[in-house]
Design a protein around this motif. Structure first.
Motif, PDB file in Angstrom:
ATOM      1  N   TRP A 153       0.830  -1.203   0.000  1.00 18.22           N
ATOM      2  CA  TRP A 153       0.000   0.000   0.000  1.00 18.22           C
ATOM      3  C   TRP A 153       0.865   1.254   0.000  1.00 18.22           C
ATOM      4  N   LEU A 188      -5.200  -4.212  -9.303  1.00 19.35           N
ATOM      5  CA  LEU A 188      -4.979  -3.041  -8.463  1.00 19.35           C
ATOM      6  C   LEU A 188      -6.102  -2.940  -7.431  1.00 19.35           C
ATOM      7  N   LEU A 190      -7.696  -0.416  -4.283  1.00 19.49           N
ATOM      8  CA  LEU A 190      -7.668   0.977  -3.822  1.00 19.49           C
ATOM      9  C   LEU A 190      -8.474   1.110  -2.537  1.00 19.49           C
ATOM     10  N   THR A 253      -4.485   8.680  -3.794  1.00 20.74           N
ATOM     11  CA  THR A 253      -5.307   7.536  -3.403  1.00 20.74           C
ATOM     12  C   THR A 253      -4.406   6.353  -3.067  1.00 20.74           C
ATOM     13  N   HIS A 255      -3.106   2.754  -2.844  1.00 22.92           N
ATOM     14  CA  HIS A 255      -3.353   1.562  -3.672  1.00 22.92           C
ATOM     15  C   HIS A 255      -2.248   0.544  -3.456  1.00 22.92           C
ATOM     16  N   SER A 257      -1.212  -3.938  -4.755  1.00 27.51           N
ATOM     17  CA  SER A 257      -1.690  -5.119  -5.486  1.00 27.51           C
ATOM     18  C   SER A 257      -1.030  -6.346  -4.901  1.00 27.51           C
TER      19      SER A 257
END
Lengths: 314, 314
Positions: A153, A188, A190, A253, A255, A257
């Motif tokens: 993150w 991805l 978020l 933002t 994000h 993965s």
């Protein structure tokens, strides 16, 4: 350049600190166009309000699969080119040595460069940022089947501010899916609403941090406490869809993965649009500047729309 | 004990080989009860056929959240107990040192032991295995928020055959979710239909392999080619649901899980039911036996149903 903890009060987004501190409320607009320009399109007020609330917009199947296939083919060509593979612009997976990211795609390939000026995407970027825009960074992220490792993150803005000197939150990323993104190939993720907060990160930026951070980020990582609070409040979303889908997400933002646990490759293209009124200065919290392929400074050329039928343009 | 490549032809499931070889078609029934016993319940023919096709059955919200909460509390008590935490039965996360798995739960806790004899679960296990059954292994797998690492794709049977001497595919795992399993906290993933094939794995089993393999499996991992073929054919599924949900999966169904990228802990309880007609022998492809808390051999006691109202039992 001095570290953030030695900075004057003028930096609204201090980070890379010695000690933890609470998240700071965002001080910049999310949609920078002011009414009535705000309503000039192409995004309508529902989309703009969603973007303000969540920090991203998802366009499932924005392009056809046919339209994006050639971009995936160019990536495969790079993977087979030894000169490219030994370039600094190609970041390899720490575990497997295979391609993880290729930076500066819009300078390598005319096809990519024209795509950054796609009238619809560029129109949305201008509307969201309230000005002309240029490409701060472009890249492909690639995850091979069963191999691609994840990204922890983070806020892109935190790094661009600390290491590239981007002053304010006035940038937006466009991510175009070159393959299907599904539940199992590391899509991805978020945290909706996280862009309302700047999370200062602990830890001094090492010199040439980017050489390590692009493989696995250790500095510029928000605390688990901050992440927990934001994820418990906003939840987590992972947009999924076919090749050609488009994600616009605000520069702050949060994000991440996960690993690709499937046989299906996952490849996404990223363009970062920055406002021409938000040009990078000296890094806010890093000893040296990053290379131009990570942060454009030498030629922040404002983008003109690419029209495939120029004879029809006004 | 000799390695598999030195075994006589009598082993139908050779593994831990020197060289790769193709997957072998399964030689055992999936549902072991023969008609008309097959139809004596508790599972109906639709459920049985799904289990035969996919290798698992998912019961969303099988127990109430209220019913499973005490089990999660017991896990937390173990995490706070230094003696337990230094026991071999507690496997720690290689990255963080926190609990990854606790084995032998049904011997530690009366509450767990009684749950293994829950009439509904035990009834299904007996029906699927066509005989009386006992607990081959029990464990809790735990993934803390933002921390728990994943498990690579594997067949449990492959390990139980190679390292525990389980002769045939006549076992079923019951996994009970102690927390919600959602898209972001590393839910169990399965490849439907993979249980129809035995995938021989390459690599000699090191002595005391279990000490490393329970943290991160390196031996007994199918090739990417085999995984690709099976996942492309059967797809991947990740059942999700609230605490109290139940998954029954056949011992040879390939499964895995990804990292927990969320603030929400993910904790699942596993009981492995083995047929009393499938008792372990010497390991098929390992130099020594594993400890009893990984593979019951000393006291394979056939399970009697636990009835909370014994005065009503016949």
């Amino acid at each position: 350049m001095a570290q953030a903890h030695e900075q004057p009060h003028s930096d609204p987004y201090p980070t890379r600190l010695r000690q933890a501190r609470d998240a700071i409320e965002r001080m910049d607009p999310i949609v920078h166009s002011r009414a009535p320009d705000r309503w000039a399109g192409p995004l309508d007020e529902v989309a703009l309000s969603n973007y303000e609330r969540d920090g991203f917009l998802w366009f499932k199947g924005f392009f056809s699969r046919h339209r994006v296939e050639p971009f995936f083919d160019e990536l495969k060509a790079i993977a087979n080119d030894k000169t490219w593979m030994s370039s600094e612009q190609v970041i390899r997976d720490p575990d497997t040595g295979r391609i993880r990211s290729v930076f500066g795609m819009h300078r390598i390939s005319r096809r990519f460069e024209e795509l950054t000026r796609d009238a619809r995407i560029l129109g949305m970027a201008r509307q969201l940022l309230g000005s002309d825009v240029y490409i701060h960074q472009s890249r492909i992220n690639d995850k091979f089947g069963f191999e691609g490792s994840g990204f922890d993150w983070h806020s892109d803005f935190e790094t661009w501010h600390a290491e590239d000197g981007m002053p304010r939150m006035r940038a937006v990323s466009a991510s175009i899916m070159l393959t299907e993104n599904n539940e199992f190939n590391g899509p991805l993720m978020l945290i909706p609403g996280s862009h309302h907060w700047f999370v200062p990160c602990v830890g001094k930026t090492p010199d040439q941090n980017w050489k390590a951070s692009l493989k696995a980020q250790r500095i510029g990582v928000p605390s688990q406490e901050s992440l927990s609070e934001l994820a418990r409040s906003g939840g987590i979303r992972a947009p999924k869809g076919p090749a050609g889908s488009l994600l616009l997400f605000e520069c702050n933002t949060l994000h991440a993965s996960n690993e690709n646990m499937s046989p299906w490759p996952r490849s996404n293209l990223f363009f970062v649009y920055n406002s021409v009124r938000n040009l990078p200065r000296a890094p806010y919290a890093a000893p040296t500047r990053r290379p131009h392929f990570l942060a454009e400074r030498e030629n922040p050329k404002q983008l003109e729309m690419h029209d495939r039928y120029p004879e029809l343009a006004g």
